[in-house]
Design a protein around this motif. Sequence first.
Motif, short mmCIF file in Angstrom:
data_model
loop_
_atom_site.label_atom_id
_atom_site.label_comp_id
_atom_site.label_asym_id
_atom_site.label_seq_id
_atom_site.Cartn_x
_atom_site.Cartn_y
_atom_site.Cartn_z
N ARG A 28 0.83 -1.20 0.00
CA ARG A 28 0.00 0.00 0.00
C ARG A 28 0.87 1.26 0.00
N VAL A 29 0.47 2.22 -0.86
CA VAL A 29 1.23 3.46 -0.99
C VAL A 29 0.27 4.62 -0.81
N LEU A 30 0.73 5.62 -0.07
CA LEU A 30 -0.09 6.81 0.15
C LEU A 30 0.00 7.72 -1.06
N ARG A 31 -1.12 7.85 -1.75
CA ARG A 31 -1.16 8.73 -2.92
C ARG A 31 -1.23 10.18 -2.46
N GLN A 32 -0.90 11.09 -3.36
CA GLN A 32 -0.83 12.50 -2.96
C GLN A 32 -2.18 13.07 -2.55
N ASP A 33 -3.29 12.38 -2.91
CA ASP A 33 -4.61 12.84 -2.48
C ASP A 33 -4.96 12.37 -1.08
N GLY A 34 -4.00 11.69 -0.41
CA GLY A 34 -4.23 11.24 0.95
C GLY A 34 -4.86 9.87 1.07
N LYS A 35 -5.04 9.16 -0.04
CA LYS A 35 -5.64 7.83 0.00
C LYS A 35 -4.57 6.77 -0.25
N TYR A 36 -4.68 5.68 0.50
CA TYR A 36 -3.77 4.57 0.28
C TYR A 36 -4.27 3.72 -0.89
N ARG A 37 -3.35 3.39 -1.78
CA ARG A 37 -3.67 2.56 -2.94
C ARG A 37 -2.75 1.34 -2.96
N TYR A 38 -3.27 0.24 -3.44
CA TYR A 38 -2.46 -0.97 -3.59
C TYR A 38 -1.70 -0.89 -4.92
N LEU A 39 -0.37 -0.97 -4.84
CA LEU A 39 0.47 -0.96 -6.03
C LEU A 39 1.18 -2.31 -6.13
N GLU A 40 1.05 -2.93 -7.32
CA GLU A 40 1.82 -4.14 -7.58
C GLU A 40 3.08 -3.72 -8.34
N THR A 41 4.21 -3.86 -7.70
CA THR A 41 5.48 -3.44 -8.28
C THR A 41 6.19 -4.66 -8.86
#
Length: 700
Positions: free
Chosen positions: A418-431
Amino acid sequence: MSRNLFCFSLQRSCLLSVYNRLCPKSRLLLSNSNMINYENVISSSHDEVNEISDWKALHRLSTALLKADTVHQKLERILRTVVEFHQTQYGVILFFDQGRDALTVKASVGLVESAVEGLTKVKPGQGCCGLAFAERHRVIIEDFESNDAVAQFRPWAAQHSFRAVYSTPFYDADGDALGVLSVYFDKPHKPTLREKELADICATTIALILDRDRSETELRRERDRRDQILGGMAEGLCIVDHNFNVLEMNDTGVRISKRPFYELSGQSYWALWPEPANSEVGQLYRKAMVERVPVHLENRWEDPTGEIGWYELSVYPIDEGLALFFRDITERKKAEEAVRDSETRYRLLSESLSQLVWRTDSQGVIVQGGESWRNYTGYKGDLQQGWHEAVHPEDREKAREWWQATLVSSEISKFTFRVLRQDGKYRYLETRAVPWKDSNGNIKEWIGSCEDVTTSALHEGELKLANQRKDHFLAVLSHELRNPLSATRMAAQLLGTSPADAARVTQLSEVIQRQVGHMSRLVEDLVDVSRVSQGLVLLDKHAIDLRTIVKNAVEQVTPMIAAKNHLLKMEIPVHECKVYGDRTRLVQVVCNLLSNAARYTPDQGNIRVTLAIEENHYLLTVVDNGIGIDPAAITEIFDFYVQAERSTDRKNGGLGLGLALVKSLVELHGGNVTAMSHGKDLGSTFTITLPQLVTTKLLT
């Protein structure tokens, strides 16, 4: 010249020359085009009669040869004419088979099967036939019994009553012997000069027929080979004369042209395809025709159906005019354009979604993509040391450990965090990290991408939750079935031990009936769930009074309400409340809400049922002051297998199917149901909205 005309001219010339030798007195009877007037032939000598008869036979043979369809038919006709000339019944034509180095019978007249078999596979130099073939001249056996040259064939000749034979070889255009023509007699015989010459004529005719057949076969083979080559070409081929008129086109060309060949043959190329007449294509075509040089180009072309295509053109001068080769390269052009578009698309995608693309050196030092990470996360610090600061605290250490393990393994790897996007929401990123290695297997760079998989990750969570609910439901089901089964089994055992005690029997029977009823309701709920999930619920809709539905439902749950000393209040209109629905199913809906309220409301609690009118709908509300519902669970309370929180003793029971069935059945009636609660021990409110019955609905 056609095949029949060729044969006729050949036979006519041959017969004229022969007949002039055989019948010089009748020479004036022949002309270049007129038939012989047999009635004008005046001769009294026996030789002249034979000569005229021979000529007639040869003429009949010539006519018959024109009618025969196959080489074998022609050989048989020649053979019949030969035996007719010799006033015998037996004749045979043998061909030399190089593969077996022997003569083989190709046609016979008068010979039985065993006689033909005796002549099969005769070697050159053996017997009359073999000698004639090997020595390349006529061989005569006037009597088998007195000629030692054919002593080995005497038994065969005696078996078939042959006494004499003579064989005449025939040759191809190069002078090579092809086979022999043999005539057999049933008595000693010495052939006359007339017979020999007639046999020579027929042998020569055989050679001519074979040579003609060989030529036609070769021509057919060449034509078939040519057609096969042209038909199998991936390129279209069009032959035009010096005036650019279409002479020929192969199947591929016809298919590309999308017009039948009869519409193209003989037509001007410029009339058929006027577009390139004054273009670069037309200029190059004319250059090739005038200067007799090949030209090559690619051309965009619109076919008669309006479809746009690309074609590769090659033009070669030939004796007839030009050979135009054209290949459909539309797919290749589309592929080239697709590659260009893909490159442009990738560049634009990288620019617009650069936060998902990055590169590092072999040691993991960021080379490209740092700015995109900043744009996506809003992180302002040192990326080399602090890129992981944007990762969720619970995933941060795991992400760092994954990246270090990837650098050590030198293999493709991926990890989701999970990464904190600049809009303040956590998003799941598959790297995903892929190593770029040189020819020696050493890593040059790491190329990576980050894909937002939040939707799939949440969906996976939903699937896990559904699986947990399923497991929970199975556990509840087993518990709900075990209790009534245990009570029923115990009651049945007690009935067996004290059958004489009537009061005891009555009590135990009531227990069994009550528990069986409970299990029946559970089974009915399961059956209803199955029907709803498969879309098999059929409604028997009629115009019904919703007040009656409420009263019937209250009657059914009254024992349950009375058992817990609940106070039930009903507020229903005095006038009819008509809806269009299934009476049984609507009663089931209200019963489920009332039994749900009774189950989760403590003893001596309050339950209220209200039926009201609002615009074009009826509002049926069931309110209780029971244990209430957690507001967080309101959104899923109507899902299958979901239950409100209950005490561990499970005294309220149930499978968590009732409210889900309520929602499904209400929606099948065109309505909806909602739930509301202020929290634990603050009661619950369930509201059903159903459309009022209108006239058009009643008429249907």
